[in-house]
Design a protein around this motif. Structure first.
Motif, PDB file in Angstrom:
ATOM      1  N   VAL A   1       0.863  -1.183   0.000  1.00  0.00           N
ATOM      2  CA  VAL A   1       0.000   0.000   0.000  1.00  0.00           C
ATOM      3  C   VAL A   1       0.896   1.229   0.000  1.00  0.00           C
ATOM      4  O   VAL A   1       1.690   1.435   0.921  1.00  0.00           O
ATOM      5  CB  VAL A   1      -0.917   0.026   1.241  1.00  0.00           C
ATOM      6  CG1 VAL A   1      -1.845   1.234   1.194  1.00  0.00           C
ATOM      7  CG2 VAL A   1      -1.720  -1.262   1.346  1.00  0.00           C
ATOM      8  N   GLY A   2       0.801   2.047  -1.055  1.00  0.00           N
ATOM      9  CA  GLY A   2       1.623   3.255  -1.080  1.00  0.00           C
ATOM     10  C   GLY A   2       1.958   3.723  -2.479  1.00  0.00           C
ATOM     11  O   GLY A   2       1.404   3.249  -3.477  1.00  0.00           O
ATOM     12  N   GLY A   3       2.908   4.653  -2.538  1.00  0.00           N
ATOM     13  CA  GLY A   3       3.331   5.219  -3.811  1.00  0.00           C
ATOM     14  C   GLY A   3       4.140   4.233  -4.624  1.00  0.00           C
ATOM     15  O   GLY A   3       4.783   3.322  -4.076  1.00  0.00           O
ATOM     16  N   VAL A   4       4.130   4.418  -5.941  1.00  0.00           N
ATOM     17  CA  VAL A   4       4.852   3.495  -6.830  1.00  0.00           C
ATOM     18  C   VAL A   4       6.005   4.193  -7.563  1.00  0.00           C
ATOM     19  O   VAL A   4       6.536   3.664  -8.529  1.00  0.00           O
ATOM     20  CB  VAL A   4       3.902   2.839  -7.844  1.00  0.00           C
ATOM     21  CG1 VAL A   4       2.898   1.961  -7.127  1.00  0.00           C
ATOM     22  CG2 VAL A   4       3.190   3.879  -8.705  1.00  0.00           C
ATOM     23  N   SER A   5       6.385   5.365  -7.087  1.00  0.00           N
ATOM     24  CA  SER A   5       7.538   6.047  -7.688  1.00  0.00           C
ATOM     25  C   SER A   5       8.799   5.255  -7.397  1.00  0.00           C
ATOM     26  O   SER A   5       8.822   4.357  -6.539  1.00  0.00           O
ATOM     27  CB  SER A   5       7.680   7.459  -7.120  1.00  0.00           C
ATOM     28  OG  SER A   5       8.043   7.410  -5.746  1.00  0.00           O
ATOM     29  N   GLU A   6       9.864   5.600  -8.095  1.00  0.00           N
ATOM     30  CA  GLU A   6      11.132   4.884  -7.901  1.00  0.00           C
ATOM     31  C   GLU A   6      11.618   5.013  -6.462  1.00  0.00           C
ATOM     32  O   GLU A   6      12.155   4.059  -5.891  1.00  0.00           O
ATOM     33  CB  GLU A   6      12.193   5.423  -8.869  1.00  0.00           C
ATOM     34  CG  GLU A   6      13.508   4.665  -8.779  1.00  0.00           C
ATOM     35  CD  GLU A   6      14.515   5.102  -9.836  1.00  0.00           C
ATOM     36  OE1 GLU A   6      15.664   4.632  -9.768  1.00  0.00           O
ATOM     37  OE2 GLU A   6      14.137   5.908 -10.713  1.00  0.00           O
ATOM     38  N   GLN A   7      11.435   6.202  -5.869  1.00  0.00           N
ATOM     39  CA  GLN A   7      11.889   6.419  -4.500  1.00  0.00           C
ATOM     40  C   GLN A   7      11.194   5.500  -3.502  1.00  0.00           C
ATOM     41  O   GLN A   7      11.785   5.039  -2.533  1.00  0.00           O
ATOM     42  CB  GLN A   7      11.665   7.885  -4.094  1.00  0.00           C
ATOM     43  CG  GLN A   7      12.403   8.293  -2.829  1.00  0.00           C
ATOM     44  CD  GLN A   7      13.907   8.171  -2.977  1.00  0.00           C
ATOM     45  OE1 GLN A   7      14.470   8.540  -3.989  1.00  0.00           O
ATOM     46  NE2 GLN A   7      14.561   7.647  -1.947  1.00  0.00           N
ATOM     47  N   TYR A   8       9.915   5.229  -3.762  1.00  0.00           N
ATOM     48  CA  TYR A   8       9.157   4.352  -2.865  1.00  0.00           C
ATOM     49  C   TYR A   8       9.252   2.882  -3.273  1.00  0.00           C
ATOM     50  O   TYR A   8       8.634   2.025  -2.636  1.00  0.00           O
ATOM     51  CB  TYR A   8       7.704   4.794  -2.797  1.00  0.00           C
ATOM     52  CG  TYR A   8       7.535   6.033  -1.942  1.00  0.00           C
ATOM     53  CD1 TYR A   8       7.407   5.940  -0.558  1.00  0.00           C
ATOM     54  CD2 TYR A   8       7.551   7.303  -2.517  1.00  0.00           C
ATOM     55  CE1 TYR A   8       7.282   7.067   0.230  1.00  0.00           C
ATOM     56  CE2 TYR A   8       7.432   8.443  -1.731  1.00  0.00           C
ATOM     57  CZ  TYR A   8       7.290   8.318  -0.363  1.00  0.00           C
ATOM     58  OH  TYR A   8       7.181   9.439   0.415  1.00  0.00           O
ATOM     59  N   GLY A   9       9.998   2.589  -4.308  1.00  0.00           N
ATOM     60  CA  GLY A   9      10.309   1.214  -4.651  1.00  0.00           C
ATOM     61  C   GLY A   9       9.341   0.527  -5.588  1.00  0.00           C
ATOM     62  O   GLY A   9       9.354  -0.703  -5.694  1.00  0.00           O
ATOM     63  N   GLY A  10       8.515   1.299  -6.289  1.00  0.00           N
ATOM     64  CA  GLY A  10       7.549   0.690  -7.192  1.00  0.00           C
ATOM     65  C   GLY A  10       8.193  -0.148  -8.283  1.00  0.00           C
ATOM     66  O   GLY A  10       7.802  -1.302  -8.526  1.00  0.00           O
ATOM     67  N   LYS A  11       9.187   0.412  -8.943  1.00  0.00           N
ATOM     68  CA  LYS A  11       9.869  -0.310 -10.015  1.00  0.00           C
ATOM     69  C   LYS A  11      10.589  -1.542  -9.473  1.00  0.00           C
ATOM     70  O   LYS A  11      10.536  -2.625 -10.075  1.00  0.00           O
ATOM     71  CB  LYS A  11      10.858   0.623 -10.713  1.00  0.00           C
ATOM     72  CG  LYS A  11      11.579  -0.029 -11.881  1.00  0.00           C
ATOM     73  CD  LYS A  11      12.530   0.947 -12.562  1.00  0.00           C
ATOM     74  CE  LYS A  11      13.271   0.284 -13.723  1.00  0.00           C
ATOM     75  NZ  LYS A  11      14.223   1.220 -14.379  1.00  0.00           N
ATOM     76  N   LEU A  12      11.272  -1.390  -8.361  1.00  0.00           N
ATOM     77  CA  LEU A  12      11.970  -2.517  -7.734  1.00  0.00           C
ATOM     78  C   LEU A  12      10.992  -3.643  -7.402  1.00  0.00           C
ATOM     79  O   LEU A  12      11.259  -4.819  -7.696  1.00  0.00           O
ATOM     80  CB  LEU A  12      12.662  -2.035  -6.453  1.00  0.00           C
ATOM     81  CG  LEU A  12      13.175  -3.117  -5.498  1.00  0.00           C
ATOM     82  CD1 LEU A  12      14.256  -3.955  -6.150  1.00  0.00           C
ATOM     83  CD2 LEU A  12      13.698  -2.475  -4.203  1.00  0.00           C
TER      84      LEU A  12
ATOM     85  N   ALA B   1       3.447  -8.583   3.844  1.00  0.00           N
ATOM     86  CA  ALA B   1       3.463  -7.190   3.389  1.00  0.00           C
ATOM     87  C   ALA B   1       4.874  -6.802   2.986  1.00  0.00           C
ATOM     88  O   ALA B   1       5.851  -7.459   3.374  1.00  0.00           O
ATOM     89  CB  ALA B   1       2.955  -6.266   4.489  1.00  0.00           C
ATOM     90  N   ILE B   2       4.981  -5.701   2.231  1.00  0.00           N
ATOM     91  CA  ILE B   2       6.300  -5.316   1.735  1.00  0.00           C
ATOM     92  C   ILE B   2       6.488  -3.810   1.778  1.00  0.00           C
ATOM     93  O   ILE B   2       5.542  -3.037   1.575  1.00  0.00           O
ATOM     94  CB  ILE B   2       6.504  -5.855   0.297  1.00  0.00           C
ATOM     95  CG1 ILE B   2       7.971  -5.800  -0.108  1.00  0.00           C
ATOM     96  CG2 ILE B   2       5.601  -5.152  -0.698  1.00  0.00           C
ATOM     97  CD1 ILE B   2       8.320  -6.731  -1.248  1.00  0.00           C
ATOM     98  N   ILE B   3       7.709  -3.392   2.094  1.00  0.00           N
ATOM     99  CA  ILE B   3       8.110  -1.978   2.074  1.00  0.00           C
ATOM    100  C   ILE B   3       9.404  -1.898   1.270  1.00  0.00           C
ATOM    101  O   ILE B   3      10.496  -2.107   1.805  1.00  0.00           O
ATOM    102  CB  ILE B   3       8.319  -1.426   3.496  1.00  0.00           C
ATOM    103  CG1 ILE B   3       7.039  -1.572   4.320  1.00  0.00           C
ATOM    104  CG2 ILE B   3       8.752   0.045   3.445  1.00  0.00           C
ATOM    105  CD1 ILE B   3       7.200  -1.149   5.771  1.00  0.00           C
ATOM    106  N   PRO B   4       9.325  -1.587  -0.033  1.00  0.00           N
ATOM    107  CA  PRO B   4      10.496  -1.679  -0.915  1.00  0.00           C
ATOM    108  C   PRO B   4      11.219  -0.353  -1.147  1.00  0.00           C
ATOM    109  O   PRO B   4      11.739  -0.106  -2.231  1.00  0.00           O
ATOM    110  CB  PRO B   4       9.864  -2.187  -2.214  1.00  0.00           C
ATOM    111  CG  PRO B   4       8.524  -1.522  -2.238  1.00  0.00           C
ATOM    112  CD  PRO B   4       8.081  -1.367  -0.793  1.00  0.00           C
ATOM    113  N   ARG B   5      11.255   0.530  -0.165  1.00  0.00           N
ATOM    114  CA  ARG B   5      11.800   1.873  -0.361  1.00  0.00           C
ATOM    115  C   ARG B   5      13.279   1.877  -0.746  1.00  0.00           C
ATOM    116  O   ARG B   5      14.055   1.030  -0.296  1.00  0.00           O
ATOM    117  CB  ARG B   5      11.624   2.697   0.919  1.00  0.00           C
ATOM    118  CG  ARG B   5      10.177   3.013   1.242  1.00  0.00           C
ATOM    119  CD  ARG B   5      10.067   3.844   2.501  1.00  0.00           C
ATOM    120  NE  ARG B   5       8.734   4.422   2.626  1.00  0.00           N
ATOM    121  CZ  ARG B   5       8.418   5.386   3.479  1.00  0.00           C
ATOM    122  NH1 ARG B   5       9.338   5.879   4.289  1.00  0.00           N
ATOM    123  NH2 ARG B   5       7.186   5.865   3.535  1.00  0.00           N
TER     124      ARG B   5
END
Length: 348
Positions: free
Chosen positions: A183-194, A251-255
């Motif tokens: 749950v969250g942003g998908v920008s590169e900084q927040y890890g969406g691409k990763l 759950a995942i936090i990919p920052r």
């Protein structure tokens, strides 16, 4: 004992769309649960006329009453309206009420990826510095999300507040394999691409569903993955999230790891814990410390190979073991424990 307090926020409780709006409401509910009588100021500051009207009404309401303390949840950005600065000065200097403020964000000062440039950035930074002048002259204590962040600021009395979890009644759908929620942003900084690149690689070897909750306007950033059968995308908030959380067991936090993310404590981390979900996260300092100290998941580097190695090897037995520890962490980090610490303001 007097349990009348002042509480100042910069959000509308009806609009629970982000961590910055969720936390002030959770704090409010915890104060109520502890029996406090709250004189509350809400309202978004970009609605200037409405904010001024609310501040004036608040001033009229509080001027004749006595209060134990005042707690402030400021906006992420600078305070726009002078009425709020004047209100803090009145509460502190004229009413002489012990005031505490939770300084939750400092992206303007420390985030390399902060994308506001030029004269606009200079103006915003000046506004933040003026806020700090007011804070130093009105607040007895400043709270921070983490000890690491507190160390970066010069203030006489400061401390980190414990994270806030809810004791929810969890309903889970039975899953025979790993199902992840983010749950969250998908920008590169927040890890969406990763995250998406890694799940694409994992799903070539084993089926692993990702339940991804983001804003509609962010879909353009991940459109190359939208046709994947392992990806389920939602746009939800508040109570709408419950049915989505019920589908997941991890759950995942990919920052992306950087100086700013190292001292941040995302609200979603504690929301994951509230829903009794083990967590896989990149090695941002404070997030990793919380996960490792409570033994509630796995920490990895912020690259595809490291995250892939974790996800391809995780099994249901590990998830069940981590889940037991998550339940303990949930009970030890409630919102009520957080406001019990805030209530010490009355002794300042």
């Amino acid at each position: 004992m007097n349990k009348d307090i002042l509480y100042i926020t910069f959000v509308d409780f009806e609009e629970q769309k982000s961590g910055s709006s969720v936390r002030p409401k959770k704090i409010y509910d915890a104060f109520l649960n502890e029996g406090y009588n709250i004189t509350l100021l809400t309202g978004q500051q970009n609605r200037k006329k409405e904010r001024w009207q609310r501040c004036i009404s608040y001033f009229k309401e509080i001027r004749k009453n006595k209060y134990e303390f005042c707690y402030v949840e400021p906006p992420a950005g600078p305070i726009f309206n002078l009425c709020d600065h004047l209100l803090l000065l009145y509460i502190s200097k004229f009413k002489k009420i012990a005031t505490g403020l939770f300084y939750r964000d400092a992206y303007w000062k420390f985030a390399d990826w902060y994308d506001v440039k030029g004269i606009k950035r200079k103006i915003i930074n000046l506004m933040h510095k003026f806020d700090w002048f007011i804070i130093k002259n009105t607040c007895k204590k400043v709270y921070f999300p983490t000890e690491t962040m507190a160390e970066l600021f010069d203030f006489p009395i400061k401390e980190a507040l414990p994270p806030g979890t809810e004791l929810l009644n969890i309903k889970k759908e039975v899953a025979n394999d790993v199902e992840i929620i983010y749950v969250g942003g998908v920008s590169e900084q927040y890890g969406g691409k990763l995250l998406l690149e890694t799940l694409d690689k994992v799903n070539k070897e084993r089926r692993m569903v990702l339940h991804l909750v983001c804003r509609k306007e962010e879909l353009s950033q991940i459109e190359e993955y939208l046709n994947r059968t392992w990806l389920k995308v939602y746009h939800a908030s508040g109570k709408e999230l419950e049915s989505i959380y019920s589908k997941a067991n991890l759950a995942i936090i990919p920052r992306k790891i950087d100086f700013y993310m190292d001292f941040a404590m995302p609200v979603k981390l504690l929301e994951y814990v509230s829903y009794e979900l083990p967590i896989v996260a990149t090695n941002c300092k404070e997030v990793a410390k919380f996960i490792n100290s409570n033994r509630i998941g796995i920490v990895c580097d912020d690259n595809v190979e490291s995250l892939y190695k974790v996800l391809i090897n995780i099994d249901m037995n590990s998830i069940l073991e981590y889940t037991k520890n998550v339940k303990k962490a949930k009970e030890n980090n409630t919102w009520n424990k957080r406001i019990n610490q805030i209530s010490n303001l009355k002794n300042c």
